[in-house]
Enzyme design. Structure first.
Site, short mmCIF file in Angstrom:
data_model
loop_
_atom_site.label_atom_id
_atom_site.label_comp_id
_atom_site.label_asym_id
_atom_site.label_seq_id
_atom_site.Cartn_x
_atom_site.Cartn_y
_atom_site.Cartn_z
N ASP A 1 0.83 -1.21 0.00
CA ASP A 1 0.00 0.00 0.00
C ASP A 1 0.87 1.25 0.00
O ASP A 1 1.97 1.26 0.56
CB ASP A 1 -0.97 0.02 1.20
CG ASP A 1 -0.28 -0.15 2.55
OD1 ASP A 1 0.58 -1.05 2.68
OD2 ASP A 1 -0.57 0.64 3.48
N GLU B 1 -0.12 -1.23 5.81
CA GLU B 1 0.91 -0.73 6.71
C GLU B 1 0.68 0.74 7.04
O GLU B 1 0.86 1.16 8.18
CB GLU B 1 2.31 -0.91 6.09
CG GLU B 1 3.47 -0.67 7.06
CD GLU B 1 3.87 0.80 7.23
OE1 GLU B 1 4.51 1.12 8.24
OE2 GLU B 1 3.54 1.64 6.35
#
Lengths: 422, 422
Positions: free
Chosen positions: B103, B168
């Site tokens: 991400d 994350e």
């Protein structure tokens, strides 16, 4: 007190329940900015029933918007009219404007209210709700006073010009529009919540917006940025000092009992968008009080000079100067001599009803009186029921006894000022 | 350097162009939150080609969502899977997790970018684009290191567990899901952008929200209210003192070069609704850094105690206590001893490749390492190519030379840590 005065007093005593009920209905209509029409409609219908000459119009137009005293960020006045309702006199007496505003401020955090802010709940002789004190209660006192004259058959020589205006809380465009429409008089009473004190002088005020710049960075390395919040603390401190200095110079005894005659209120701060970023901009908005003895322009200059001083002293501000805008509301200060005939007549009526002398002070806030007196050249006194401290606050309320007392005092004043046609 | 090490180094040198091309393809897939699948698919296909054992799954479920370390406001993980790809060892060696997140954060204002943020433009040895540094570059370094072993026929004894996780940037739910699925190891490397510094310790962090009450009043009589902004100044001062005290107690030499090892960042303030009212509420939001030596809970307690102290000392707060919430993001701190064998092996490999000693510091931000070490009981070192300062910023980029260097260092470390099967 003569017979006519007595019959008016009696009529007002007998009609207290009706008066309270009328205020309740009025408070139940939320008339925050842009939503004034439904409360205004109730006032209009009342004035129609009283047989007054009605002038209902939507404010706006070039003359208003280009007037130097026009100070308003509202684009659309449609559907929320101003009202002037005249009780025509027989001629020969002095005229008077009775001015109230229909707009109310937002309710704030509803959790802080013990009753629904638009309930008009009556408890122990007090009526609760947004606008109860500021100033639907005052407007009801005016209408009761006028109704008592009409109901008891008292005819006046001078005109009584009742006004129910919009936009007082945002800079007075409603009253300015009425002045520009030609409504001026020999005197005016504005029954803002003065706790039945008489205010010949009123603190003016205006809004400011200060922009403080910072430099964004990740919160974990915040030392790589410059926090617009931390830099704002310097600005707040400087404004606090400015307030202190300005108030130290106020010597008028009318301000003796007022802890801060011309406050600088920081009303709103917004800064940052993300908890873990260093904020790169703060917007500080507030209200600066203006002394009756100074001009709006002089007060603005003092604040501008302060920020300029910070811009020169602080390394960051040198490169990223503070910016100030004067936006939104602005209320001209009012300054009537304390021995003006209107103050004298009002004081006499006060003594007739209350049996004690009124307190005469300077008001801690501006009213539309600044526009009426400065632009409309109409001498203004601010006097009304309502509790200053609860205006704009949660649990705003009015002591109904005071409302009725003030309507008696105002009715007697109208008889003296405008003179009774025998 | 032995023969096998040399052949790996040579393979990596020869395959730089392929590596750069692979990163470019990966950056071109926008993998902001909720859109991770297309970039993840490229990683999955690469791992399939390398012959790794694939475990691809959509995270979620009761065990994850009820875990105390779960901190996530995302409702739907469908279609954007986590990936674990294992290079199985022959047995007897230490295992290692290589963890990268797929991400990326939003691009922000595109006008600030000199290239399209998803172009992967290469200019003067730097590859530009969102995620280039944080941390697709790091993941490519991991995959190149693994491929170099496979391509040169080096067999390891211990397992190499490659992970490409989601979430994350929003609290680590992807890595937590991998831990709960059973993936633990004798050590882990997370190639977040450290500028090739070695971070055995990582600052943890969490978000807080403090509510400060005031009492509304009209700005003209502001002395009748209690300004939530003025009361907030006490809170800000107290937080500044808390930050100072907490940082004064940090003695770890790894923090020597960091001006504020565990900052308290006030990221957002909102107070008041109206310039001429005294504000009755301030909301302060920020990020509190957590030291590697303390727990999230202990840090929270320190701030709570501070506010409690104000609640007891200040007359207003006694009646209107400050309230604190811990909301939104939370990143556990990481704390590996600097003489841990993993740090030693990594440092040796660094010296082998670069010819100089690595810088060993503490990171100013949290990573998924906090979850891997605290929940997964896996020793973690954060070390990767990528430029800390450009992460989350416009014009994010990575120096490709550093990416290739780091893949050499990681490949050598894998050989030492997992041991080569002769």
């Amino acid at each position: 007190m003569n017979k006519k005065e007595n019959s008016i007093k009696n009529w007002l005593k007998e009609n207290r329940a009706r008066g309270a009920r009328f205020l309740q209905i009025l408070v139940r209509e939320n008339s925050t900015r842009g939503n004034e029409s439904s409360a205004q409609a109730i006032i209009i219908e009342k004035c129609r029933q009283l047989g007054l000459t009605l002038d209902i119009w939507e404010i706006g137009g070039k003359e208003l918007k280009e007037h130097p005293a026009f100070c308003c960020d509202r684009q659309n006045f449609e559907g929320n009219p101003n009202l002037v309702a005249v009780l025509k006199g027989s001629g020969g007496g002095k005229s008077i404007i009775l001015n109230g505003h229909i707009d109310v401020v937002p309710v704030g955090d509803e959790k802080n209210w013990k009753h629904d802010p638009f309930s008009g709940t009556i408890e122990c002789g007090k009526l609760y709700g947004r606008g109860a004190t500021d100033m639907k209660g005052g407007s009801v006192a005016l209408l009761l006073a006028m109704e008592s004259l009409i109901a008891t058959g008292v005819k006046l020589k001078g005109d009584v010009i009742f006004q129910s205006v919009i936009e007082e809380e945002s800079g007075g465009a409603g009253t300015l529009a009425a002045v520009l429409r030609g409504y001026r008089a020999d005197g005016a009473i504005i029954p803002e919540p003065t706790n039945l004190k008489i205010f010949p002088k009123q603190q003016g005020s205006m809004w400011f917006r200060i922009t403080v710049k910072g430099r964004a960075a990740h919160g974990g390395t915040r030392y790589e940025g410059v926090s617009a919040i931390e830099k704002s603390l310097l600005v707040i401190e400087r404004l606090q000092k400015l307030e202190k200095d300005r108030n130290a110079s106020i010597t008028d005894p009318l301000f003796d009992k007022i802890p801060i005659p011309i406050p600088i209120n920081i009303g709103k701060i917004t800064s940052g968008e993300w908890p873990s970023s260093v904020p790169d901009r703060t917007i500080i908005e507030g209200r600066m009080g203006v002394s009756p003895e100074e001009t709006i322009e002089a007060a603005q200059q003092e604040m501008t000079d302060c920020l300029q001083e910070l811009n020169q002293k602080d390394e960051w501000f040198k490169e990223n100067p503070l910016q100030i805008e004067w936006f939104g509301g602005r209320w001209l200060p009012g300054n009537l001599e304390t021995n003006h005939p209107l103050i004298k007549e009002l004081s006499k009526s006060f003594i007739d009803i209350k049996g004690v002398a009124p307190l005469i002070e300077a008001s801690p806030w501006g009213t539309d009186g600044g526009i009426l007196s400065n632009v409309g050249n109409t001498p203004v006194v601010v006097f009304g029921p309502g509790i200053t401290a609860t205006a704009h606050d949660a649990n705003e309320h009015i002591d109904l006894e005071d409302l009725f007392i003030s309507s008696e005092i105002i009715a007697l004043t109208l008889m003296k000022w405008c003179e009774v046609h025998e």
